[in-house]
Design a protein around this motif. Structure first.
Motif, mmCIF file in Angstrom:
data_model
loop_
_atom_site.group_PDB
_atom_site.id
_atom_site.type_symbol
_atom_site.label_atom_id
_atom_site.label_comp_id
_atom_site.label_asym_id
_atom_site.label_seq_id
_atom_site.Cartn_x
_atom_site.Cartn_y
_atom_site.Cartn_z
ATOM 1 N N GLY A 55 -5.776 4.839 3.447
ATOM 2 C CA GLY A 55 -6.020 3.583 4.106
ATOM 3 C C GLY A 55 -4.749 2.742 4.319
ATOM 4 N N TYR A 56 -4.980 1.515 4.714
ATOM 5 C CA TYR A 56 -3.914 0.611 5.091
ATOM 6 C C TYR A 56 -3.990 -0.783 4.466
ATOM 7 N N TYR A 57 -2.906 -1.317 4.205
ATOM 8 C CA TYR A 57 -2.640 -2.627 3.979
ATOM 9 C C TYR A 57 -3.078 -3.324 5.117
ATOM 10 N N ASP A 58 -3.506 -4.635 5.020
ATOM 11 C CA ASP A 58 -3.830 -5.296 6.294
ATOM 12 C C ASP A 58 -2.903 -5.869 7.066
ATOM 13 N N ASN A 80 -0.228 -6.334 -0.119
ATOM 14 C CA ASN A 80 -0.704 -4.920 -0.649
ATOM 15 C C ASN A 80 -1.978 -4.803 -1.054
ATOM 16 N N VAL A 81 -2.887 -5.375 -0.423
ATOM 17 C CA VAL A 81 -4.349 -5.390 -0.863
ATOM 18 C C VAL A 81 -5.205 -4.422 0.608
ATOM 19 N N LYS A 82 -6.018 -3.766 0.210
ATOM 20 C CA LYS A 82 -6.673 -3.071 1.007
ATOM 21 C C LYS A 82 -8.051 -3.898 1.519
ATOM 22 N N PHE A 83 -8.141 -4.588 2.599
ATOM 23 C CA PHE A 83 -9.246 -5.262 2.840
ATOM 24 C C PHE A 83 -9.974 -4.239 3.837
#
Length: 441
Positions: free
Chosen positions: A22-25, A29-32
């Motif tokens: 996935g991607y950090y938003d 460094n969080v994946k929302f």
């Protein structure tokens, strides 16, 4: 991008679920998953509508989409649960450290039957369905898997309705709280699954539930579109000829077309019913931070709707102003040109593009020395001096589009000014389709 290395390779391990990918938003460094899913839907829509103009970049776009969908398949692999976030936003935002060095909690958060989150689940369903359309040409088996999972996740979102603010509010609401409810995401997802499958169940769902978008059919939010609110996107998507097969039973005048036209009239500078603002240099503005997310997303809808209205030889009336489809495309191009440097500061707001672009963006990995250069670990607070430094970021995050200037066309170029200096995936995603089209035209 040689200055970035692997990170977050143990996501989900504490609960026995693989949530790597996935991607950090944005600059953290969080994946929302809520904005990540919208980003994916928009990237897929860009390819679905403008794919012939991508040229040699088409495979790169497919790769970027599949990087997200591989992750979303993992997030929806446990029946009765949808994982919607990985990482603790508060712990993460307390640190200024490279993703390769993360020592903040990588807590997985999920919605379930008893703690529902229909908006984020439905947006993931929309992303999977939209992606299945564009990946079908290269991998039919994988695309079929995406569409099948989209139906399953949509059914989960619809069967166990609720807002993820109530389930996970303390962890999501300081970052990506849902303000518009979840009915728009349910209808948005159904429209995308219909476009991907042509199954009447989903077109019927759109028709049966469109009244839930505020009478008459989202009259209150027709001008809104972004990671939180899908109303204008629904109207443009459903108005398009590819979906018109199920519109015979809609009362005339078609409320989706009516509201899409109202959306156009709420944005165009010369419209008497305009409800947005413009900077002296011509940049569209709406309330809130990261303003360029509005410029890119609304311009994308303008371009899609311009091509649709042109195909049916339709014009739009904004009071006494007659708007031809070319006017919509011209508007979109003006916004894109502004972002790329045709503005009072002569500054490109795409990092690495042009002679003058943001140097001190609010992005951890970009602002800290690469692990190639400084191989020792930088602890949580060890990056603080880099954050406050007046030096340019050592790593150029090529292609990232920041939040943009203020309404007076001014830009401070400061990491601390994150509403203007932070890049975000959902700013970039709609721009991809716009750039592909204008490259070819």
């Amino acid at each position: 991008m040689t200055w970035r290395k692997d990170s977050a390779l143990r996501d989900g391990i504490q609960i026995g679920v693989d949530l790597v990918g996935g991607y950090y938003d944005a600059g953290d460094n969080v994946k929302f998953n809520f904005p990540m899913a919208f980003t994916t839907t928009m990237l897929a829509w860009s390819v679905a509508d403008f794919g012939p103009f991508f040229g040699s970049e088409l495979q790169h776009a497919h790769d970027a989409i599949q990087w997200a969908t591989d992750y979303f398949l993992k997030c929806t692999s446990v029946p009765g649960f949808v994982f919607v976030q990985v990482g603790d936003g508060f712990g993460d935002h307390n640190c200024w450290e490279r993703p390769e060095d993360m020592d903040t909690p990588r807590t997985p958060f999920a919605v379930s039957r008893t703690n529902p989150g229909s908006e984020v689940s439905a947006e993931i369903a929309a992303a999977l369905a939209a992606s299945s359309i564009v990946l079908r040409s290269s991998n039919r088996t994988y695309a079929a898997r995406l569409l099948s999972r989209a139906k399953t996740v949509f059914n989960f979102a619809d069967s166990y309705q609720g807002n993820y603010n109530e389930s996970l509010g303390p962890w999501v609401c300081s970052f990506y709280c849902d303000f518009s409810g979840y009915q728009d995401e349910l209808i948005w997802a159904a429209a995308w699954i219909y476009r991907a499958s042509k199954l009447s169940f989903y077109s019927d769902y759109v028709l049966k539930n469109m009244y839930k978008l505020d009478p008459p059919y989202n009259g209150g939010s027709f001008a809104e579109f972004g990671w939180d609110t899908k109303h204008a996107g629904i109207n443009v998507l459903v108005s398009k000829a590819s979906l018109s097969v199920f519109l015979d039973s809609i009362p005339s005048p078609n409320p989706f077309v009516v509201n899409a036209d109202k959306f156009v009239c709420s944005v165009l500078p010369e419209s008497p019913t305009k409800s947005v603002s413009y900077s002296p240099g011509g940049l569209l503005f709406k309330e809130g931070g990261s303003n360029l997310q509005h410029s890119t997303a609304l311009s994308f809808l303008f371009l899609v709707y311009a091509r649709y209205t042109s195909s049916i030889k339709n014009t739009i009336r904004c009071g006494n102003v007659i708007v031809k489809p070319t006017k919509l495309a011209d508007f979109a191009k003006r916004q894109v040109d502004y972002i790329l440097g045709d503005n009072p500061l002569k500054m490109s707001y795409m990092v690495g593009y042009g002679q003058k672009y943001p140097q001190r963006i609010h992005h951890r990995g970009s602002s800290l020395p690469s692990i190639n250069v400084y191989q020792k670990k930088l602890e949580c607070q060890a990056g603080t001096s880099y954050f406050f430094s007046s030096n340019p970021n050592p790593n150029v995050l090529v292609g990232a589009v920041v939040g943009g200037p203020d309404i007076h066309d001014k830009y401070a170029d400061s990491r601390a000014d994150f509403p203007h200096s932070e890049p975000a995936t959902y700013i970039n995603a709609p721009l991809v389709g716009l750039l592909a089209f204008f490259k070819a035209h």
